[in-house]
Write an enzyme that holds these catalytic residues in place. Structure first.
Site, PDB file in Angstrom:
ATOM      1  N   TYR A  11       0.819  -1.218   0.000  1.00  0.00           N
ATOM      2  CA  TYR A  11       0.000   0.000   0.000  1.00  0.00           C
ATOM      3  C   TYR A  11       0.857   1.274   0.000  1.00  0.00           C
ATOM      4  O   TYR A  11       0.844   2.047  -0.971  1.00  0.00           O
ATOM      5  CB  TYR A  11      -0.926  -0.037   1.210  1.00  0.00           C
ATOM      6  N   LEU A  33       5.302 -10.413  -2.591  1.00  0.00           N
ATOM      7  CA  LEU A  33       3.879 -10.486  -2.917  1.00  0.00           C
ATOM      8  C   LEU A  33       3.065 -11.285  -1.910  1.00  0.00           C
ATOM      9  O   LEU A  33       1.977 -11.781  -2.233  1.00  0.00           O
ATOM     10  CB  LEU A  33       3.674 -11.042  -4.338  1.00  0.00           C
ATOM     11  N   ALA A  74       8.395  -3.292   4.044  1.00  0.00           N
ATOM     12  CA  ALA A  74       7.980  -4.693   3.935  1.00  0.00           C
ATOM     13  C   ALA A  74       7.698  -5.379   5.265  1.00  0.00           C
ATOM     14  O   ALA A  74       7.784  -6.603   5.356  1.00  0.00           O
ATOM     15  CB  ALA A  74       9.053  -5.483   3.176  1.00  0.00           C
ATOM     16  N   ALA A  75       7.332  -4.631   6.298  1.00  0.00           N
ATOM     17  CA  ALA A  75       7.036  -5.257   7.587  1.00  0.00           C
ATOM     18  C   ALA A  75       5.648  -5.878   7.600  1.00  0.00           C
ATOM     19  O   ALA A  75       4.750  -5.447   6.874  1.00  0.00           O
ATOM     20  CB  ALA A  75       7.140  -4.219   8.706  1.00  0.00           C
ATOM     21  N   TYR A 141       4.517  -6.082  17.461  1.00  0.00           N
ATOM     22  CA  TYR A 141       4.665  -5.271  16.247  1.00  0.00           C
ATOM     23  C   TYR A 141       5.450  -4.000  16.536  1.00  0.00           C
ATOM     24  O   TYR A 141       6.469  -3.708  15.891  1.00  0.00           O
ATOM     25  CB  TYR A 141       3.297  -4.930  15.664  1.00  0.00           C
ATOM     26  N   PHE A 169       1.422   7.695  11.589  1.00  0.00           N
ATOM     27  CA  PHE A 169       0.167   7.543  12.295  1.00  0.00           C
ATOM     28  C   PHE A 169      -0.756   6.747  11.358  1.00  0.00           C
ATOM     29  O   PHE A 169      -0.346   5.706  10.859  1.00  0.00           O
ATOM     30  CB  PHE A 169      -0.329   8.901  12.782  1.00  0.00           C
ATOM     31  N   ILE A 207     -18.409   0.227  16.212  1.00  0.00           N
ATOM     32  CA  ILE A 207     -17.703   1.242  16.999  1.00  0.00           C
ATOM     33  C   ILE A 207     -17.338   0.606  18.330  1.00  0.00           C
ATOM     34  O   ILE A 207     -18.218   0.270  19.127  1.00  0.00           O
ATOM     35  CB  ILE A 207     -18.574   2.487  17.238  1.00  0.00           C
ATOM     36  N   ARG A 221      -8.108   9.461  16.213  1.00  0.00           N
ATOM     37  CA  ARG A 221      -6.894   9.029  15.538  1.00  0.00           C
ATOM     38  C   ARG A 221      -6.499  10.058  14.471  1.00  0.00           C
ATOM     39  O   ARG A 221      -7.332  10.825  13.982  1.00  0.00           O
ATOM     40  CB  ARG A 221      -7.087   7.648  14.885  1.00  0.00           C
ATOM     41  N   ARG A 282     -12.237  -2.186  22.980  1.00  0.00           N
ATOM     42  CA  ARG A 282     -11.234  -3.220  22.800  1.00  0.00           C
ATOM     43  C   ARG A 282     -10.090  -2.966  23.782  1.00  0.00           C
ATOM     44  O   ARG A 282      -9.695  -1.817  23.988  1.00  0.00           O
ATOM     45  CB  ARG A 282     -10.683  -3.214  21.370  1.00  0.00           C
TER      46      ARG A 282
END
Length: 329
Positions: A11, A33, A74-75, A141, A169, A207, A221, A282
């Protein structure tokens, strides 16, 4: 410059490839890929299918393409998966990156631009978030990204590696001409999920939490357009001329939007109603995360073109409306 874009079919990487071309540079793409899309890279751009941690793949590319600088996008980036499958994240995000850096140094390539994340800060002590905040990641992560940042500092000191690490962000939006955009599987980003709910591709949008200490009770955010992100990566090139240069920058607009504001903006842009379901919070979701990007603006001359989230969503909508199945692969 000749720039190897690792993860250039993903992306953010694919948008950066286009911005590199627009700025007069010559991008070369390396992508296995796993999450990238071959169709996101124009046919005239040199493309290599392979892993960033394989020196037998990377070393010939650096030599044959006369690479001057490497960009790394590429993470693996699914926070929840990083908790349940940490070995996968340490192997790809840290170990493979270490191998990439070793290969670069062996081949005399000493300029590196790294896609980092605001997740290295964990839950911030103050807002807006500045680069000097303590870095206390709360998931593997974010920890693997911080581990790479620390590795880069050591390599700059010991070997003269020049690098920039950009702490993003919430990347959002798509190319203005609608030619490439966001296509993840699974998709976890809010804007494309809300667009899918608006178009009926998903039943609703949930939500998670409506009782936060924010103006409308939902999380805040910082959404920054993917092309604005890409332009910052190119603006830093001059900073890397000096051996051992170490640069850290936050990239965000500094103006947060709530979950409800995103939903309302998608409805306004698309003209479609978004079905909403309210759910419990969450675990680990901070009420607000947003950047102070004044350092990048002052030192790089970085300008944020997309300052209104509705303009960001409009580019995303243009892509999703024309490509309901993404890249179709």
């Amino acid at each position: 410059m000749n720039v190897l874009v690792v993860g250039g079919a993903g992306y953010i990487g694919s948008h950066c490839v286009r911005q590199l071309q627009a700025a007069g540079h010559r991008p070369v793409v390396l992508d296995n890929l796993v999450f990238g899309h071959r169709k996101a890279v124009a046919p005239d751009i040199p493309f290599y299918d392979g892993d960033l941690g394989d020196p037998d793949v990377v070393a010939p590319i650096l030599k044959d393409e006369k690479i001057d600088l490497v960009m790394h996008f590429a993470a693996f980036a699914y926070v929840g998966e990083s908790v349940t499958e940490p070995r996968k994240y340490y192997e790809n995000n840290f170990v493979a990156t270490l191998r990439l850096l070793e290969t670069m140094l062996d081949e005399g390539v000493n300029k590196f631009v790294f896609s980092s994340t605001c997740a290295t800060y964990g839950e911030p002590e103050t807002l807006p978030m500045v680069e000097s905040l303590p870095q206390k990641p709360i998931n593997p992560y974010g920890q693997t990204k911080l581990d790479v940042e620390n590795c880069l500092k050591a390599f700059a000191h010991a070997y003269g590696l020049s690098f920039a690490a950009f702490r993003y962000f919430n990347a959002a939006g798509a190319a203005e001409d609608g030619s490439i955009g966001e296509d993840h599987d699974p998709e976890t980003h809010l804007i494309p999920l809300v667009i899918d709910a608006a178009t009926g591709r998903r039943e609703n949008i949930k939500i998670f939490g409506t009782d936060y200490d924010t103006p409308d009770g939902t999380c805040l955010r910082d959404y920054v357009h993917v092309d604005d992100l890409a332009r910052a990566h190119i603006a830093v090139f001059e900073k890397l001329a000096e051996p051992g240069a170490s640069c850290f920058y936050n990239l965000g607009t500094g103006t947060p939007n709530s979950v409800r504001e995103i939903i309302n903006a998608v409805e306004e842009v698309t003209g479609k109603k978004v079905p909403v379901v309210e759910a419990d919070r969450r675990p680990g979701d901070p009420p607000a995360l947003y950047a102070d990007s004044s350092k990048a603006q002052a030192e790089l001359g970085w300008e944020i073109k997309f300052t209104d989230v509705k303009d960001i969503i409009a580019t995303a909508w243009k892509w999703h409306e024309a490509n309901p199945d993404g890249f179709g692969d």
